[in-house]
Design a protein around this motif. Sequence first.
Motif, short mmCIF file in Angstrom:
data_model
loop_
_atom_site.label_atom_id
_atom_site.label_comp_id
_atom_site.label_asym_id
_atom_site.label_seq_id
_atom_site.Cartn_x
_atom_site.Cartn_y
_atom_site.Cartn_z
N SER A 14 0.82 -1.21 0.00
CA SER A 14 0.00 0.00 0.00
C SER A 14 0.86 1.26 0.00
CB SER A 14 -0.91 0.01 1.24
OG SER A 14 -1.73 -1.13 1.29
N VAL A 43 -3.50 1.11 -4.36
CA VAL A 43 -3.79 1.48 -2.98
C VAL A 43 -5.15 0.93 -2.58
CG1 VAL A 43 -4.24 3.39 -1.40
CG2 VAL A 43 -2.32 3.54 -2.99
N HIS A 47 -5.14 -2.90 -2.03
CA HIS A 47 -4.45 -3.42 -0.85
C HIS A 47 -5.05 -2.91 0.45
CE1 HIS A 47 -1.75 -5.85 -3.15
NE2 HIS A 47 -1.79 -4.87 -4.04
N VAL A 48 -5.78 -1.81 0.39
CA VAL A 48 -6.63 -1.44 1.52
C VAL A 48 -7.71 -2.50 1.72
CG1 VAL A 48 -8.42 0.21 2.24
CG2 VAL A 48 -6.18 1.03 1.50
#
Length: 329
Positions: free
Chosen positions: A72, A84, A87-88
């Motif tokens: 991230s 981002v 992977h959040v």
Amino acid sequence: MTYRFFTPAKASAATGLTAEVYRQLRDEFLGPVPTFQALSAVPEVQAATWALMREALLAGDTSRVDRELVASAVSRANRCRFCVDAHVLLLHALGEHELAEVIARGGTPPEPRHVELVGWAEASRSPRATGWTSPYRPEFTGTLLAFQFINRIVSALLDPDLLPGGLQRSPLVRSVGGRLYARAAREPKEPGRSLPLLDAGTTTPPAWAGDSPVGVAYASLKNAATRGGDLLGDVARQTVTATVRWEDGRHPARPADWAVDLVRDVPGTDRIGTRIALLAAFAPSAISPGDVALWRLSHPDDADLVRLVAYGAITATDHVAQALSPAHR
């Protein structure tokens, strides 16, 4: 999900190496996600990218949460919104709901260990300027390098929204999506399963990786993606390599103008290819439909566009990796 310049073949139609990559993606990740479908035009690059991500991010017993945090943070440094967001969601899948939302907001994690990891990962964008190297295990370093490469591929070839209207940025959607993938994200993965996909006999793993499968995977990706430079002449390749070295990850303020200036002395037949490779290395989302249309006048195949973008991406990624060698410390 929208692809920027071409629509890949359906995963259900894949054969050979690509079909095996998709099988492993279904077994161990989120299925044939758009990143790997875009790379399917060049199966050896697709397989090596999957191998590096799998062996670094997914396999083994190193903290998966910490590795997702690295993915991230690198993605944030490279301004890859798509990665981002992805992977959040995976941090949510691992049960780290509060940490996931901190990262989604661009905030600072509450734990000092995580603050250190994020700072280390973000500093890798400009390794010379920050004196960056790695005190971490190969899985962390491999994850960082995997996403230095993947961020650039994604930003060049995919639109930034995982879902229509950017719905993936809704905290509720992130949380629910994470729960859907929780089982797949938390299952342990045995190291080395992806290595039979690679033509590893012609590569030498880097010293920083020791005997980890991560090193074999990185060497294979570097070998496969660097071949895209064969689409350009010597002067063009030297321009890309030298620019990556001296610019050291700087984000160009006006990427289109910046690239025009850099290719003035490149032979005319190579100018558009050099421009695309440079943008892939520094500002991949700035590659325009006009750039691609000009490239396709002499290289109409989707595979050549993917090879060229992969060449720019691996040149920038290996600039980071070179900071790990004793000669550059």
